[in-house]
Scaffold this motif. Sequence first.
Motif, PDB file in Angstrom:
ATOM      1  N   GLU A 117      -1.488  -6.552  -1.266  1.00  0.00           N
ATOM      2  CA  GLU A 117      -0.669  -5.703  -1.776  1.00  0.00           C
ATOM      3  C   GLU A 117      -0.837  -4.153  -1.361  1.00  0.00           C
ATOM      4  O   GLU A 117      -0.022  -3.538  -1.065  1.00  0.00           O
ATOM      5  CB  GLU A 117      -0.846  -5.656  -3.355  1.00  0.00           C
ATOM      6  N   ASP A 118      -2.206  -3.905  -1.509  1.00  0.00           N
ATOM      7  CA  ASP A 118      -2.553  -2.425  -0.885  1.00  0.00           C
ATOM      8  C   ASP A 118      -2.247  -2.213   0.363  1.00  0.00           C
ATOM      9  O   ASP A 118      -1.533  -1.179   0.985  1.00  0.00           O
ATOM     10  CB  ASP A 118      -4.206  -2.291  -0.915  1.00  0.00           C
ATOM     11  N   LEU A 119      -2.472  -3.232   1.371  1.00  0.00           N
ATOM     12  CA  LEU A 119      -2.245  -3.006   2.760  1.00  0.00           C
ATOM     13  C   LEU A 119      -0.797  -2.946   3.053  1.00  0.00           C
ATOM     14  O   LEU A 119      -0.527  -2.106   4.021  1.00  0.00           O
ATOM     15  CB  LEU A 119      -3.024  -3.936   3.826  1.00  0.00           C
ATOM     16  N   ALA A 120      -0.095  -3.985   2.449  1.00  0.00           N
ATOM     17  CA  ALA A 120       1.597  -3.834   2.527  1.00  0.00           C
ATOM     18  C   ALA A 120       1.923  -2.625   2.115  1.00  0.00           C
ATOM     19  O   ALA A 120       2.813  -1.870   2.867  1.00  0.00           O
ATOM     20  CB  ALA A 120       2.170  -5.056   1.874  1.00  0.00           C
ATOM     21  N   THR A 121       1.598  -1.847   1.240  1.00  0.00           N
ATOM     22  CA  THR A 121       1.985  -0.681   0.690  1.00  0.00           C
ATOM     23  C   THR A 121       1.782   0.453   1.733  1.00  0.00           C
ATOM     24  O   THR A 121       2.801   0.953   2.026  1.00  0.00           O
ATOM     25  CB  THR A 121       1.427  -0.334  -0.850  1.00  0.00           C
ATOM     26  N   VAL A 122       0.498   0.678   2.036  1.00  0.00           N
ATOM     27  CA  VAL A 122       0.167   1.515   3.180  1.00  0.00           C
ATOM     28  C   VAL A 122       0.761   1.269   4.439  1.00  0.00           C
ATOM     29  O   VAL A 122       1.327   1.934   5.175  1.00  0.00           O
ATOM     30  CB  VAL A 122      -1.534   1.517   3.319  1.00  0.00           C
ATOM     31  N   ASP A 123       1.006   0.265   5.002  1.00  0.00           N
ATOM     32  CA  ASP A 123       1.747  -0.364   6.170  1.00  0.00           C
ATOM     33  C   ASP A 123       3.131   0.121   6.094  1.00  0.00           C
ATOM     34  O   ASP A 123       3.780   0.922   7.048  1.00  0.00           O
ATOM     35  CB  ASP A 123       1.876  -1.792   6.388  1.00  0.00           C
ATOM     36  N   ARG A 169      -1.813 -16.085   3.788  1.00  0.00           N
ATOM     37  CA  ARG A 169      -0.638 -16.458   3.124  1.00  0.00           C
ATOM     38  C   ARG A 169      -0.176 -15.345   2.250  1.00  0.00           C
ATOM     39  O   ARG A 169       1.325 -15.156   2.151  1.00  0.00           O
ATOM     40  CB  ARG A 169      -0.993 -17.798   2.069  1.00  0.00           C
ATOM     41  N   ALA A 170      -0.990 -14.832   1.651  1.00  0.00           N
ATOM     42  CA  ALA A 170      -0.527 -13.466   0.736  1.00  0.00           C
ATOM     43  C   ALA A 170       0.142 -12.315   1.672  1.00  0.00           C
ATOM     44  O   ALA A 170       1.140 -11.982   1.134  1.00  0.00           O
ATOM     45  CB  ALA A 170      -1.514 -12.970   0.237  1.00  0.00           C
ATOM     46  N   VAL A 171      -0.389 -11.803   2.793  1.00  0.00           N
ATOM     47  CA  VAL A 171       0.091 -10.864   3.429  1.00  0.00           C
ATOM     48  C   VAL A 171       1.235 -11.212   4.360  1.00  0.00           C
ATOM     49  O   VAL A 171       2.208 -10.460   4.694  1.00  0.00           O
ATOM     50  CB  VAL A 171      -1.058 -10.279   4.552  1.00  0.00           C
ATOM     51  N   GLY A 172       1.275 -12.530   4.612  1.00  0.00           N
ATOM     52  CA  GLY A 172       2.436 -13.006   5.411  1.00  0.00           C
ATOM     53  C   GLY A 172       3.875 -13.448   4.515  1.00  0.00           C
ATOM     54  O   GLY A 172       4.910 -14.044   5.011  1.00  0.00           O
ATOM     55  N   GLY A 173       3.675 -13.348   3.114  1.00  0.00           N
ATOM     56  CA  GLY A 173       4.889 -13.458   2.431  1.00  0.00           C
ATOM     57  C   GLY A 173       5.126 -14.751   1.985  1.00  0.00           C
ATOM     58  O   GLY A 173       6.219 -15.079   1.619  1.00  0.00           O
ATOM     59  N   SER A 188       8.338 -11.893  -8.667  1.00  0.00           N
ATOM     60  CA  SER A 188       8.577 -12.547  -7.450  1.00  0.00           C
ATOM     61  C   SER A 188       7.579 -13.668  -7.071  1.00  0.00           C
ATOM     62  O   SER A 188       6.560 -13.778  -7.817  1.00  0.00           O
ATOM     63  CB  SER A 188       8.214 -11.350  -6.095  1.00  0.00           C
ATOM     64  N   ASP A 189       8.023 -14.462  -6.211  1.00  0.00           N
ATOM     65  CA  ASP A 189       7.401 -15.596  -5.984  1.00  0.00           C
ATOM     66  C   ASP A 189       6.215 -15.063  -4.902  1.00  0.00           C
ATOM     67  O   ASP A 189       5.398 -15.972  -4.398  1.00  0.00           O
ATOM     68  CB  ASP A 189       7.827 -16.886  -5.616  1.00  0.00           C
ATOM     69  N   ARG A 190       6.219 -13.792  -4.232  1.00  0.00           N
ATOM     70  CA  ARG A 190       5.136 -13.470  -3.210  1.00  0.00           C
ATOM     71  C   ARG A 190       4.732 -12.476  -3.394  1.00  0.00           C
ATOM     72  O   ARG A 190       5.478 -11.491  -4.241  1.00  0.00           O
ATOM     73  CB  ARG A 190       5.998 -13.496  -1.763  1.00  0.00           C
ATOM     74  N   VAL A 191       3.753 -11.583  -2.648  1.00  0.00           N
ATOM     75  CA  VAL A 191       3.226 -10.509  -2.925  1.00  0.00           C
ATOM     76  C   VAL A 191       4.199  -9.414  -2.563  1.00  0.00           C
ATOM     77  O   VAL A 191       4.979  -9.691  -1.628  1.00  0.00           O
ATOM     78  CB  VAL A 191       1.933 -10.321  -2.048  1.00  0.00           C
ATOM     79  N   GLN A 192       4.258  -8.506  -3.593  1.00  0.00           N
ATOM     80  CA  GLN A 192       5.083  -7.164  -3.392  1.00  0.00           C
ATOM     81  C   GLN A 192       4.283  -6.186  -3.363  1.00  0.00           C
ATOM     82  O   GLN A 192       3.287  -5.771  -4.152  1.00  0.00           O
ATOM     83  CB  GLN A 192       6.014  -7.341  -4.548  1.00  0.00           C
ATOM     84  N   PRO A 193       4.809  -4.861  -2.510  1.00  0.00           N
ATOM     85  CA  PRO A 193       5.725  -5.122  -1.567  1.00  0.00           C
ATOM     86  C   PRO A 193       5.387  -6.005  -0.385  1.00  0.00           C
ATOM     87  O   PRO A 193       4.289  -6.244  -0.139  1.00  0.00           O
ATOM     88  CB  PRO A 193       6.005  -3.795  -0.974  1.00  0.00           C
ATOM     89  N   HIS A 194       6.480  -6.548   0.485  1.00  0.00           N
ATOM     90  CA  HIS A 194       6.197  -7.326   1.519  1.00  0.00           C
ATOM     91  C   HIS A 194       6.492  -6.473   2.782  1.00  0.00           C
ATOM     92  O   HIS A 194       7.621  -5.805   2.679  1.00  0.00           O
ATOM     93  CB  HIS A 194       6.930  -8.506   1.528  1.00  0.00           C
TER      94      HIS A 194
END
Length: 364
Positions: A117-123, A169-173, A188-194
Amino acid sequence: MHPGFPGIGPLAGNVAGPAGVHPGVPTADTPLQKLGFLTIGTFDGDDPRPGMEALLTQIQLGEELGFDSAWLRHRHLQYGVSSPVAIMAAASQRTSRIELGTAVTPLGWENPVRLAEDLATVDLLSGGRINPGVSAGPPMRWDDIKDLVYPDTADVEDFSYTRVTRFLRAVGGEPVATAGTQGIEVYSDRVQPHSPGLRERVWLGAGSLRSATWAAEHRLNLLTSSVLSGAEGTDFAAIQGEQIAAYREAHPEGRVSQGLVVIPTDTATREQREKYEAYAAARLPRTREPQGPGKLLFAPDVVGTSEQIAEQLHAHAGFRQVAEVAFALPFSFEHEDYVQILTDMATRLGPALGWRPREFTQGA
């Protein structure tokens, strides 16, 4: 080149390789494609903010000098970066181009879903510039910290590569939960944000043949450093070269980065040169044979003029197989030393290795 692409750099399309060789695989005469630096981001425990501000200033300087990437070591209970995601978030708002990575985040300290979650947000906030580097295995000093980190579950935690696959799996959506609604709440069924493309920019920090081949099998990029594990010999360059070759054979499209400690002295003062040489000399004994039960083999620090360093690197069996580097900065120097080292890396050493700053390759 867009940082979301798993190639090797802006010159990749202009470098001709021999027939049958994937364009991502460097040859002996391939110029260095990407130049990065790696830092621990030290600070004073009684007054940490100046050190953190100096780190952000160094990342900004790196972008101004044309570096392709800046990487953060991940340290816990030490006077260095313990929260690289937070530092990358701050750096992403002070820069616009340079890629930002971790080298590496030990997943033994992390909940893989929360980290995703944190990495996707910053990305997303950075415009797709984050390169998460991770490693498997139990945390360092496990017996000392297990009750602190996992007071109720230490005996059942899985620190194997399974933890890495959970993160992927989490970071890949991929689905990690059941989607649906509960009252007015939508789930959602996947980590947000993606963040699309982030999965392709995940790296594994690998110091053994097993970890290098596992990275290739799971389509991860490969981070090599100045430390090897399980070493059965004393020729660091040869062992590292074998690991990279095995990775390349299994995953020729993957990116490989090398992270030796490299200290150019072209514009250093006499006092700085003496400090750098003493630093390297004090660390040299540990490079002569594998250390401890993990059989850790350390590479000698490379100190000298850019011409001297380039000559050594061109003869290094590991370096000859990579097209990008993240040269590690020494741990204990002053901000002024890092400014000199980074400036010499970008203006002297990089060009000696065939690299060109990004501003000179735009539109190439």
